[in-house]
Motif scaffolding. Structure first.
Motif, mmCIF file in Angstrom:
data_model
loop_
_atom_site.group_PDB
_atom_site.id
_atom_site.type_symbol
_atom_site.label_atom_id
_atom_site.label_comp_id
_atom_site.label_asym_id
_atom_site.label_seq_id
_atom_site.Cartn_x
_atom_site.Cartn_y
_atom_site.Cartn_z
ATOM 1 N N LEU A 126 0.817 -1.372 0.130
ATOM 2 C CA LEU A 126 0.174 -0.037 0.074
ATOM 3 C C LEU A 126 0.952 1.163 0.021
ATOM 4 C CD1 LEU A 126 -2.508 -1.020 2.698
ATOM 5 C CD2 LEU A 126 -3.103 -0.983 0.293
ATOM 6 N N THR A 127 0.330 2.400 -0.337
ATOM 7 C CA THR A 127 1.018 3.640 0.024
ATOM 8 C C THR A 127 0.664 3.988 1.133
ATOM 9 O OG1 THR A 127 -0.932 4.886 -0.747
ATOM 10 C CG2 THR A 127 0.470 4.256 -2.561
ATOM 11 N N SER A 128 1.708 4.823 1.677
ATOM 12 C CA SER A 128 1.458 5.480 2.954
ATOM 13 C C SER A 128 0.081 6.038 3.244
ATOM 14 C CB SER A 128 2.695 6.125 3.292
ATOM 15 O OG SER A 128 2.601 7.522 2.716
ATOM 16 N N ALA A 129 -0.284 6.660 2.411
ATOM 17 C CA ALA A 129 -1.702 7.366 2.530
ATOM 18 C C ALA A 129 -2.563 6.301 2.512
ATOM 19 C CB ALA A 129 -1.996 8.317 1.276
ATOM 20 N N ASP A 130 -2.458 5.369 1.793
ATOM 21 C CA ASP A 130 -3.769 4.245 1.931
ATOM 22 C C ASP A 130 -3.646 3.895 3.237
ATOM 23 O OD1 ASP A 130 -4.806 4.626 -0.508
ATOM 24 O OD2 ASP A 130 -3.510 3.316 -1.687
ATOM 25 N N LEU A 131 -2.560 3.175 3.620
ATOM 26 C CA LEU A 131 -2.290 2.548 5.168
ATOM 27 C C LEU A 131 -2.921 3.588 6.030
ATOM 28 C CD1 LEU A 131 -1.527 0.172 6.915
ATOM 29 C CD2 LEU A 131 0.910 1.243 6.796
ATOM 30 N N GLN A 132 -2.462 4.877 6.020
ATOM 31 C CA GLN A 132 -2.944 5.765 7.038
ATOM 32 C C GLN A 132 -4.691 5.580 6.940
ATOM 33 O OE1 GLN A 132 -2.204 10.140 6.299
ATOM 34 N NE2 GLN A 132 -2.361 10.527 8.429
ATOM 35 N N HIS A 133 -5.275 5.812 5.858
ATOM 36 C CA HIS A 133 -6.768 5.812 5.659
ATOM 37 C C HIS A 133 -7.151 4.702 6.592
ATOM 38 C CE1 HIS A 133 -10.630 5.747 3.779
ATOM 39 N NE2 HIS A 133 -10.451 4.660 3.329
ATOM 40 N N LEU A 134 -6.715 3.523 6.471
ATOM 41 C CA LEU A 134 -7.097 2.170 7.094
ATOM 42 C C LEU A 134 -7.060 2.406 8.422
ATOM 43 C CD1 LEU A 134 -6.047 -0.568 4.672
ATOM 44 C CD2 LEU A 134 -8.385 0.172 5.096
ATOM 45 N N LEU A 135 -5.940 2.655 8.848
ATOM 46 C CA LEU A 135 -5.521 3.168 10.344
ATOM 47 C C LEU A 135 -6.380 3.971 11.053
ATOM 48 C CD1 LEU A 135 -1.732 2.828 10.521
ATOM 49 C CD2 LEU A 135 -3.044 1.232 11.362
ATOM 50 N N ASN A 136 -6.740 5.137 10.197
ATOM 51 C CA ASN A 136 -7.675 6.211 10.862
ATOM 52 C C ASN A 136 -8.863 5.752 11.341
ATOM 53 O OD1 ASN A 136 -5.391 8.142 10.646
ATOM 54 N ND2 ASN A 136 -6.242 9.020 8.675
ATOM 55 N N GLY A 137 -9.480 4.790 10.792
ATOM 56 C CA GLY A 137 -10.937 4.178 10.728
ATOM 57 C C GLY A 137 -10.751 3.015 12.066
ATOM 58 N N ALA A 138 -9.645 2.676 12.606
ATOM 59 C CA ALA A 138 -9.434 1.509 13.570
ATOM 60 C C ALA A 138 -9.272 2.229 14.804
ATOM 61 C CB ALA A 138 -8.095 0.737 13.337
ATOM 62 N N GLU A 139 -9.631 1.268 15.785
ATOM 63 C CA GLU A 139 -9.713 1.765 17.145
ATOM 64 C C GLU A 139 -8.959 0.717 18.032
ATOM 65 O OE1 GLU A 139 -13.440 2.523 18.552
ATOM 66 O OE2 GLU A 139 -14.065 4.255 17.264
ATOM 67 N N ASN A 140 -8.266 1.257 19.142
ATOM 68 C CA ASN A 140 -7.569 0.370 19.949
ATOM 69 C C ASN A 140 -6.739 -0.669 19.280
ATOM 70 O OD1 ASN A 140 -9.167 1.315 22.267
ATOM 71 N ND2 ASN A 140 -10.767 -0.009 21.603
ATOM 72 N N ILE A 141 -5.528 -0.019 18.539
ATOM 73 C CA ILE A 141 -4.711 -0.952 17.634
ATOM 74 C C ILE A 141 -3.729 -1.377 18.777
ATOM 75 C CG2 ILE A 141 -3.235 -0.742 15.754
ATOM 76 C CD1 ILE A 141 -4.644 1.467 14.718
ATOM 77 N N PRO A 142 -3.434 -2.760 18.819
ATOM 78 C CA PRO A 142 -2.396 -3.019 19.713
ATOM 79 C C PRO A 142 -0.888 -2.359 19.357
ATOM 80 C CG PRO A 142 -3.671 -4.859 19.030
ATOM 81 C CD PRO A 142 -4.109 -3.596 17.994
ATOM 82 N N GLU A 143 -0.174 -2.342 20.488
ATOM 83 C CA GLU A 143 1.294 -1.760 20.255
ATOM 84 C C GLU A 143 1.976 -2.449 19.283
ATOM 85 O OE1 GLU A 143 3.048 -1.068 24.133
ATOM 86 O OE2 GLU A 143 1.787 0.497 24.594
#
Length: 304
Positions: A126-143
């Protein structure tokens, strides 16, 4: 699902190509790709694009299952437009970046129930922008998961992702190489509000804090009210910081804190002889100091 074995797929392509009496250029011409692309497939350096699989399999008289060495249901679902996130993650090495970018904008990837464990498999493609897009919609991401994903993001994106959140010191140590120094310094400055914070806790972060940021943190700690600076900035707390500090800051610390003679001897190599003499002459309690430093070694002896 298991990942594709690129080496085995490459060996399979090479063996069948030779069996068909085709050169790499012959095969490349039929597929409208470069012979370098075919060479990379056969060496296991890359995989054919998913759009080329049916034609490649037909030329080599293989089924797609045989070509990939595993059931090709995911490929069929992709071609039918019904592939699910798990299947797209599996096929990601075969999908062109723009096509993959379009896929993650579709409904299955927008659901809050998206399996976060898919992200490390998707991230390299993925591009970094696409990965950020997926992460922005996630909650409580494990360390542990975040640690895997940080190398695929740009520093400002990492800052945006971590801002205002609390993580363990172990996580910050792993994340430090991917953070803007000013953001990391700002996080540590917030930790100074905790009276129990000690600078020895951040030894692993020091290489990622340029001198101006680290100096500012120590001087803030020195002047911070309601915190025992002498305890927080005791020699055993800051000795690992000395190589990262400017000489001006070290002078401020020596002037303000009650270092022992032995401790001053350890600090001396980080000071110029001029500053060292000035500091020692200001001392009214100790009667004699001996310091050996510089090349060639020489001794400064000061008597009250």
């Amino acid at each position: 699902m298991s990942e594709f074995n690129m080496r085995k797929i490459g060996q399979q392509i090479a063996a069948k190509r030779k069996e068909k009496n085709l050169t790499q250029s012959n095969l490349a011409d039929q597929l409208l790709v470069s012979y370098q692309a075919v060479s990379n497939w056969e060496r296991g350096n890359s995989l054919p694009d998913i759009e080329k699989l049916p034609q490649l399999a037909a030329i080599l008289d293989l089924s797609i299952d045989e070509l990939l060495g595993k059931p090709a249901a995911a490929v069929q679902h992709y071609q039918a437009g019904t592939a699910q996130p798990e299947e797209i993650a599996e096929l990601a090495p075969l999908i062109k970046p723009q096509e993959l970018s379009a896929l993650i904008q579709e409904e299955p990837f927008q659901e809050t129930s998206l399996d976060l464990d898919l992200l490390p498999r998707l991230a390299p493609h993925l591009t970094s922008a696409d990965l950020q897009h997926l992460l922005n919609g996630a909650e409580n991401i494990p360390e542990e998961l975040l640690e895997e994903l940080l190398p695929f993001l740009k520093k400002p994106q990492v800052e945006e992702l971590l801002k205002g959140k609390h993580y363990s010191m172990a996580f910050w140590e792993e994340a430090a190489p991917f953070l803007p120094p000013n953001f990391l310094a700002g996080e540590i400055k917030g930790w100074l509000e905790n009276p129990d914070f000690r600078f020895s806790e951040i030894e692993e972060l020091l290489p990622f804090l340029p001198a101006p940021y680290l100096d500012e943190l120590l001087l803030t700690a020195l002047e911070q009210p309601n915190v025992a600076a002498a305890e927080r900035l005791a020699y055993d707390e800051i000795e690992e910081l000395l190589p990262f500090l400017t000489e001006a800051t070290i002078c401020r610390l020596v002037q303000a804190l009650p270092f022992s003679t032995d401790e001053l001897e350890e600090i001396a190599p980080f000071l110029s002889s001029k500053n060292l003499i000035v500091l020692l002459k200001k001392d009214t309690k100790k009667t004699r100091f001996f310091f050996t430093f510089g090349k060639p070694p020489f001794i400064i002896s000061l008597t009250k």
